[in-house]
Design a protein around this motif. Sequence first.
Motif, mmCIF file in Angstrom:
data_model
loop_
_atom_site.group_PDB
_atom_site.id
_atom_site.type_symbol
_atom_site.label_atom_id
_atom_site.label_comp_id
_atom_site.label_asym_id
_atom_site.label_seq_id
_atom_site.Cartn_x
_atom_site.Cartn_y
_atom_site.Cartn_z
ATOM 1 N N ALA A 1 -2.854 4.402 13.916
ATOM 2 C CA ALA A 1 -3.343 3.100 13.464
ATOM 3 C C ALA A 1 -4.796 2.926 13.840
ATOM 4 O O ALA A 1 -5.161 3.038 15.003
ATOM 5 C CB ALA A 1 -2.512 1.981 14.082
ATOM 6 N N LYS B 1 6.833 1.724 1.858
ATOM 7 C CA LYS B 1 6.119 0.593 1.268
ATOM 8 C C LYS B 1 4.746 0.512 1.917
ATOM 9 O O LYS B 1 4.581 0.909 3.071
ATOM 10 C CB LYS B 1 6.883 -0.717 1.488
ATOM 11 C CG LYS B 1 8.142 -0.802 0.636
ATOM 12 C CD LYS B 1 8.700 -2.197 0.568
ATOM 13 C CE LYS B 1 9.966 -2.223 -0.272
ATOM 14 N NZ LYS B 1 9.822 -3.040 -1.489
ATOM 15 N N SER B 2 3.787 0.031 1.170
ATOM 16 C CA SER B 2 2.454 -0.116 1.742
ATOM 17 C C SER B 2 1.891 -1.472 1.352
ATOM 18 O O SER B 2 2.320 -2.073 0.360
ATOM 19 C CB SER B 2 1.525 1.001 1.264
ATOM 20 O OG SER B 2 1.066 0.717 -0.041
ATOM 21 N N VAL B 3 0.949 -1.943 2.165
ATOM 22 C CA VAL B 3 0.315 -3.228 1.849
ATOM 23 C C VAL B 3 -0.384 -3.117 0.494
ATOM 24 O O VAL B 3 -0.390 -4.047 -0.299
ATOM 25 C CB VAL B 3 -0.680 -3.637 2.957
ATOM 26 C CG1 VAL B 3 -1.402 -4.931 2.593
ATOM 27 C CG2 VAL B 3 0.050 -3.807 4.282
ATOM 28 N N GLU C 1 2.404 -3.569 -2.099
ATOM 29 C CA GLU C 1 3.110 -4.854 -2.082
ATOM 30 C C GLU C 1 2.159 -6.045 -2.202
ATOM 31 O O GLU C 1 2.563 -7.118 -2.623
ATOM 32 C CB GLU C 1 3.935 -4.990 -0.799
ATOM 33 C CG GLU C 1 4.972 -3.891 -0.608
ATOM 34 C CD GLU C 1 5.996 -3.836 -1.730
ATOM 35 O OE1 GLU C 1 6.714 -4.829 -1.919
ATOM 36 O OE2 GLU C 1 6.072 -2.796 -2.421
ATOM 37 N N HIS C 2 0.942 -5.849 -1.719
ATOM 38 C CA HIS C 2 -0.027 -6.955 -1.744
ATOM 39 C C HIS C 2 -1.327 -6.464 -2.363
ATOM 40 O O HIS C 2 -2.348 -6.351 -1.683
ATOM 41 C CB HIS C 2 -0.289 -7.482 -0.332
ATOM 42 C CG HIS C 2 0.936 -7.961 0.385
ATOM 43 N ND1 HIS C 2 1.452 -9.225 0.239
ATOM 44 C CD2 HIS C 2 1.764 -7.326 1.251
ATOM 45 C CE1 HIS C 2 2.526 -9.360 0.987
ATOM 46 N NE2 HIS C 2 2.733 -8.217 1.610
ATOM 47 N N GLU D 1 -5.447 -6.972 -1.412
ATOM 48 C CA GLU D 1 -5.788 -7.180 -0.005
ATOM 49 C C GLU D 1 -6.620 -5.998 0.494
ATOM 50 O O GLU D 1 -6.454 -4.868 0.041
ATOM 51 C CB GLU D 1 -4.509 -7.295 0.845
ATOM 52 C CG GLU D 1 -3.650 -8.501 0.509
ATOM 53 C CD GLU D 1 -4.294 -9.819 0.917
ATOM 54 O OE1 GLU D 1 -5.294 -9.794 1.669
ATOM 55 O OE2 GLU D 1 -3.801 -10.874 0.461
ATOM 56 N N ALA E 1 -6.501 -4.921 3.601
ATOM 57 C CA ALA E 1 -5.716 -4.188 4.595
ATOM 58 C C ALA E 1 -4.983 -3.024 3.947
ATOM 59 O O ALA E 1 -4.559 -3.098 2.794
ATOM 60 C CB ALA E 1 -4.715 -5.120 5.261
ATOM 61 N N HIS F 1 -1.931 -0.450 5.033
ATOM 62 C CA HIS F 1 -0.948 -0.136 6.067
ATOM 63 C C HIS F 1 0.305 0.348 5.366
ATOM 64 O O HIS F 1 0.730 -0.239 4.385
ATOM 65 C CB HIS F 1 -0.644 -1.406 6.883
ATOM 66 C CG HIS F 1 0.072 -1.144 8.166
ATOM 67 N ND1 HIS F 1 -0.573 -1.165 9.382
ATOM 68 C CD2 HIS F 1 1.364 -0.832 8.434
ATOM 69 C CE1 HIS F 1 0.297 -0.893 10.350
ATOM 70 N NE2 HIS F 1 1.472 -0.684 9.793
ATOM 71 N N LEU G 1 4.397 1.893 5.888
ATOM 72 C CA LEU G 1 5.569 2.208 6.706
ATOM 73 C C LEU G 1 6.458 3.123 5.880
ATOM 74 O O LEU G 1 6.798 2.796 4.740
ATOM 75 C CB LEU G 1 6.330 0.923 7.065
ATOM 76 C CG LEU G 1 5.548 -0.116 7.880
ATOM 77 C CD1 LEU G 1 6.348 -1.411 7.987
ATOM 78 C CD2 LEU G 1 5.214 0.426 9.258
ATOM 79 N N GLU H 1 4.234 5.636 10.546
ATOM 80 C CA GLU H 1 3.402 4.460 10.270
ATOM 81 C C GLU H 1 1.934 4.884 10.264
ATOM 82 O O GLU H 1 1.501 5.615 11.158
ATOM 83 C CB GLU H 1 3.622 3.414 11.375
ATOM 84 C CG GLU H 1 2.737 2.180 11.259
ATOM 85 C CD GLU H 1 2.920 1.214 12.432
ATOM 86 O OE1 GLU H 1 3.093 1.682 13.572
ATOM 87 O OE2 GLU H 1 2.888 -0.005 12.191
ATOM 88 N N ALA I 1 -5.648 -0.878 8.980
ATOM 89 C CA ALA I 1 -5.639 -2.346 8.947
ATOM 90 C C ALA I 1 -5.913 -2.946 10.313
ATOM 91 O O ALA I 1 -5.918 -4.155 10.464
ATOM 92 C CB ALA I 1 -4.291 -2.845 8.423
ATOM 93 N N TYR I 2 -6.130 -2.102 11.304
ATOM 94 C CA TYR I 2 -6.387 -2.620 12.650
ATOM 95 C C TYR I 2 -7.841 -3.059 12.762
ATOM 96 O O TYR I 2 -8.699 -2.570 12.036
ATOM 97 C CB TYR I 2 -6.065 -1.549 13.701
ATOM 98 C CG TYR I 2 -4.630 -1.588 14.168
ATOM 99 C CD1 TYR I 2 -3.586 -1.323 13.275
ATOM 100 C CD2 TYR I 2 -4.309 -1.892 15.485
ATOM 101 C CE1 TYR I 2 -2.271 -1.363 13.690
ATOM 102 C CE2 TYR I 2 -2.988 -1.927 15.911
ATOM 103 C CZ TYR I 2 -1.972 -1.668 15.018
ATOM 104 O OH TYR I 2 -0.672 -1.715 15.434
ATOM 105 N N PRO I 3 -8.098 -3.963 13.696
ATOM 106 C CA PRO I 3 -9.499 -4.375 13.904
ATOM 107 C C PRO I 3 -10.291 -3.261 14.591
ATOM 108 O O PRO I 3 -9.725 -2.454 15.323
ATOM 109 C CB PRO I 3 -9.378 -5.580 14.846
ATOM 110 C CG PRO I 3 -7.933 -5.915 14.931
ATOM 111 C CD PRO I 3 -7.167 -4.693 14.548
#
Lengths: 339, 335
Positions: free
Chosen positions: B147, B194-196, B199-200, B203, B205, B207, B209, B223, B227-229
């Motif tokens: 990550a 699935k990934s951001v 699914e989104h 965005e 981000a 990420h 799983l 994973e 998407a981490y800061p």
Amino acid sequence: MSKLRVGIMSFAHLHAEGYIQNLRSMPDIEYIGFADHDAERLEKFGKQFDSKTYPDYAALLAEKPDAVIICSENNKHRELVELAASAGCHILCEKPIATNEADGQAMIKACADANVNLMIALPMRFSATAQQIKASLAKEGMGKIFCANTTNQGENPDYHRAWFSDKTLAGGGAVMDHTVHVVDLLRWYMNAEPIEVYAEVDNLFNKDNRLDVDTAGLLMITFDNGVFVTLDTSWSRPSFYPTWGNVKIDLIAERGVLRTDYFNQKLTVYEDQQQKPLWHFWGSDPNQGMIEEFFASIRENRPPLITGEDGLAALKVVLAAYDSAKQHDVVSIEHNNKS
Amino acid sequence: MKVGIIGAGSMGHAHAVGWKNTDAKIVGVLSGNEANAKILADALDAKVYSSYDGLLNDVDMVDICAPTFLHKDYVLRAAKAGCHIICEKPIALTVDDGLEMIRACEAAGVRFFVGMVLHFFPEYMSMKNAIASNAVGNPKVVRMTRASYRPKKADDNWFMDESKSGGMILDLMIHDFEMSRWLTKGEVIRVFAKSVRSEHPGELADHCLSILRFDNGTMAHIEGSWAYPLPMFSVRAEVAGDDGLIEWESDKTFPLQQYMHKSNDDASDVALPGSPLTEDPWAAEVKHFYNAVVNDTPFRVSPLDALRGLQIALAVKESAKTGKPVSIKAVEVEA
């Protein structure tokens, strides 16, 4: 305030050993004793906790307790809930609510008909850590949530109680045992319902060929708000692990990442007698908050924070996971009514 | 042995450290970015080349640290020129391209190594050794996390262009896909992910799983995150066997913790994990490649391993895109 009189129905679930101490610590509760259909358990735990015992459930209910806590094997929940409801007792029932949907629905109906409260023992909502997260999410501290990586891994519970790995009594293995806590937390955090499940489920931690239930589970659960969540339910902690297991949730969100390890408030203790490190949890006891909420709901004549419907919603994910693992495909869950 | 380095970004620099510890001579550096090429060439006392064919004429081996979409062309031309090849991961953007590259190197009789650098990280070697010594029984459920933040290169951020890098799933998660095979000695038969991104959409981000199932029954949860800061790089691995458990987290095993007042600008362009070591894994990797070529000994990790890692990554991408599980059969080099 008059004391509420409370009994325990069955000591099959090891949580009963904690609940009895929670009850005895509460000044406004009168603990009246427990009954068990297993004579050996009745004898053993009666002695261990110096508790009054009743030879059968009817004898306990004849004492007219205001409320009971049901800690039987999963497949006996319905029978005992119906018995207690018909005696007019409010009920706190161990999780999962039941081993199938029909039993869960019958339990909800029995309690509604008898006008008694049914609360399912999903104590994680009462973890101080969970309460803080709920408050933070309510203020949208993380922004939009995208997904979560979660675990509720454990040791094989049959090190303590053999019935947990008996398919009939427990209704399943690791997935039945370890899905509902995280699902309930996330339903509550997000005010969202699970709608879809994919799962790999198998009996992988079974070296000595002793077990006939699932011991490993990896689930992907999608909620109606678009958030997807993986959950590891495996009984993958060895018997010599420093503790029973864990509940962990990593939330990935717009404004960052929130990692939680709900039982990380611990000492590591190296003890000569044990010859292995042990983790002593020193955080606040979630069970105490759960039991207090149960009694508060009775005194305030309102539904408890966690209802039978909540228990059923979590069980539906369990059943969908077993279905998915058989089909190797995604399984949909019919939409639950939000409670 | 004379060596040419292709690509002068963070990997070109990391590999250069390794070459310094061999008796190979770095002759030249070639990069799409001439300024970067000059910085690296100057540090190595080497020449800047603008023609790949010119470079191939002058060297015995090439070290390809160029963006992923260029790997195939560089590898095929090097093989044709009879040069041995070390190439950064992922091997290629498609399984077919990777197969073509492996076959071309075999046909040309040149050694071909793909930099699956996790095989040179001591924590993974240590895990592998523990498993091999039967410390935990047979691996049953493996969990791995990698990550970090989005690569933030200022110019030509090819990492963020899926057609050039394959995206986060190919570029970052491939390490753990391939490593999970190696640790469990199994081949993946089914994935669900699935990934951001899927699914989104829209965005920033990124990420993912993913759930993998192996032919030996083992399961894995992998994973990956951009998407981490800033400036996080957090890596975790867990191998639950039927007779014990291995747990490791980079955050919990760092031997030093430094807390400085600093701005985000201090984070490097591309986050690299790193516990302090006397020899960094990229340098160890380069030395391994060089010694294996010079001494004609086998590589620790083969291009086929790298290709199978890619195959899993592509299946994960497909599953995330379609919302359906994807079944695969491990690719073979022999047709």
